[in-house]
Design an enzyme around this catalytic site. Sequence first.
Site, PDB file in Angstrom:
ATOM      1  N   MET A 179      64.100 109.911   8.724  1.00 51.44           N
ATOM      2  CA  MET A 179      64.880 109.631   7.516  1.00 51.44           C
ATOM      3  C   MET A 179      64.004 109.363   6.312  1.00 51.44           C
ATOM      4  O   MET A 179      64.250 108.423   5.539  1.00 51.44           O
ATOM      5  CB  MET A 179      65.767 108.408   7.764  1.00 51.44           C
ATOM      6  N   ASP A 192      56.743 117.558   9.780  1.00 49.23           N
ATOM      7  CA  ASP A 192      55.831 118.255  10.701  1.00 49.23           C
ATOM      8  C   ASP A 192      54.666 117.350  11.097  1.00 49.23           C
ATOM      9  O   ASP A 192      54.195 117.400  12.234  1.00 49.23           O
ATOM     10  CB  ASP A 192      55.292 119.542  10.054  1.00 49.23           C
ATOM     11  N   ASN A 215      65.486 115.953  11.137  1.00 46.64           N
ATOM     12  CA  ASN A 215      65.658 115.090   9.970  1.00 46.64           C
ATOM     13  C   ASN A 215      67.146 114.939   9.642  1.00 46.64           C
ATOM     14  O   ASN A 215      68.016 115.481  10.341  1.00 46.64           O
ATOM     15  CB  ASN A 215      64.822 115.593   8.789  1.00 46.64           C
ATOM     16  N   ASN A 219      55.357 107.358  12.349  1.00 50.04           N
ATOM     17  CA  ASN A 219      55.764 106.963  10.987  1.00 50.04           C
ATOM     18  C   ASN A 219      54.532 106.653  10.146  1.00 50.04           C
ATOM     19  O   ASN A 219      54.444 107.039   8.981  1.00 50.04           O
ATOM     20  CB  ASN A 219      56.576 105.660  11.027  1.00 50.04           C
ATOM     21  N   SER A 221      47.089 117.549   3.658  1.00 52.30           N
ATOM     22  CA  SER A 221      47.365 116.116   3.491  1.00 52.30           C
ATOM     23  C   SER A 221      47.420 115.379   4.830  1.00 52.30           C
ATOM     24  O   SER A 221      47.592 114.160   4.863  1.00 52.30           O
ATOM     25  CB  SER A 221      48.709 115.926   2.765  1.00 52.30           C
TER      26      SER A 221
HETATM   27  P1  ADP Z   1      61.205 116.237   6.619  1.00 54.91           P
HETATM   28  O1  ADP Z   1      59.843 116.473   6.090  1.00 54.91           O
HETATM   29  O2  ADP Z   1      61.557 117.098   7.800  1.00 54.91           O
HETATM   30  O3  ADP Z   1      62.298 116.219   5.587  1.00 54.91           O
HETATM   31  P2  ADP Z   1      61.428 113.332   6.627  1.00 54.91           P
HETATM   32  O4  ADP Z   1      61.611 113.385   5.158  1.00 54.91           O
HETATM   33  O5  ADP Z   1      62.490 112.670   7.435  1.00 54.91           O
HETATM   34  O6  ADP Z   1      61.177 114.773   7.269  1.00 54.91           O
HETATM   35  O7  ADP Z   1      60.043 112.596   6.886  1.00 54.91           O
HETATM   36  C1  ADP Z   1      59.457 112.518   8.167  1.00 54.91           C
HETATM   37  C2  ADP Z   1      58.697 111.222   8.291  1.00 54.91           C
HETATM   38  O8  ADP Z   1      57.689 111.160   7.277  1.00 54.91           O
HETATM   39  C3  ADP Z   1      59.547 109.985   8.125  1.00 54.91           C
HETATM   40  O9  ADP Z   1      60.172 109.610   9.337  1.00 54.91           O
HETATM   41  C4  ADP Z   1      58.480 108.980   7.679  1.00 54.91           C
HETATM   42  O10 ADP Z   1      57.748 108.546   8.797  1.00 54.91           O
HETATM   43  C5  ADP Z   1      57.550 109.828   6.814  1.00 54.91           C
HETATM   44  N1  ADP Z   1      57.937 109.783   5.390  1.00 54.91           N
HETATM   45  C6  ADP Z   1      58.556 110.748   4.686  1.00 54.91           C
HETATM   46  N2  ADP Z   1      58.749 110.364   3.400  1.00 54.91           N
HETATM   47  C7  ADP Z   1      58.231 109.124   3.296  1.00 54.91           C
HETATM   48  C8  ADP Z   1      58.099 108.163   2.223  1.00 54.91           C
HETATM   49  N3  ADP Z   1      58.570 108.423   1.000  1.00 54.91           N
HETATM   50  N4  ADP Z   1      57.506 106.984   2.507  1.00 54.91           N
HETATM   51  C9  ADP Z   1      57.023 106.710   3.741  1.00 54.91           C
HETATM   52  N5  ADP Z   1      57.108 107.566   4.780  1.00 54.91           N
HETATM   53  C10 ADP Z   1      57.707 108.757   4.561  1.00 54.91           C
END
Ligand code: ADP
Length: 300
Positions: A214, A247, A177, A273, A288
Amino acid sequence: MFQWLLQCQAPRLPKAGETIHGHRFFTGFGGKGANQCIQAAKLGARTAMVGKVGKDFFGDSYIQNFKDNGVNTACVFQAPDVATGAASIVVNDAGENAIVIVAGANLLLGAAELQASLPALSRTTVLLCQLEIRPECSLQALRTARQHNVKTIFNPAPAVPDLDPDFYTLSDVLCCNESEAELLTGSPVATVEDARRASGELLGRGCGAVLLTMGAQGCVVLEAKGAATHHVPAPAVTAVDTTGAGDSFLGALAFYMAHYPALPLEEMARRANHIAGVSVQAVGTQASYPSRTDLPAELF
Ligand code: ADP
């Protein structure tokens, strides 16, 4: 890693020496490796977990949780004298948290257990590793996978700044991330442009491809064999709990690499995604994660 999660919700975080009343207490299952494995299994992948828990109530419950989700537990070992990994979490009404993680039995996974897991490791299609166990253990698993032509996904989390360079060369796909990419490259990663730059730098260290997630912005994909970075936006959803979204994404990615290896990585990222986007719309981590039957047929 395996973690037994003990979570309290309280109006505020207690100060040192203070006892306060909370509103709600619940337990759950966590740990990056375990979460990723459960997501892949929920999508229909044949999965096996390599890891170590204690020979205690928490360890027994965790093994049962894997079995309930169809994960092979032949390589989940139990340490007789060390507790199962645990995370004690307090969340206040503002959504802020204070967390103590005790790795416990996770840190006892070593060469002997890897040796015992060798038949399973060498026969698998995809290996997914993180950094919540001893790094040399993940490195050894990645080396074994490479020797047996097993595809490797490496998730450098939690990130460390001085990662052994072999982790990069042993990764067919490195997936992290923004904050992990920031720690690994030493430069801020907030925008898609930053992510493109960071992916280029990480790819230059020798991995086959980089996937940088992201949050709501989706992810960026860069392959050694392709010339350009691709930004794959996430579907617009109303997020209620993003814990464990990364994850979910990684578990989905492993599922696609194992079951749909001919799909372009960009398309796997688009589908991952979607799946992680479903996971953020419900509370909890593993609870979830969507199953195959909850998802549109076009993802399979
Ligand atoms: P981590 O949980 O390691 O911080 P991220 O926040 O980058 O990872 O989230 C991983 C993936 O989850 C993203 O690439 C996206 O596909 C999905 N995701 C996370 N937050 C959102 C959100 N607010 N809306 C839509 N998809 C999300």
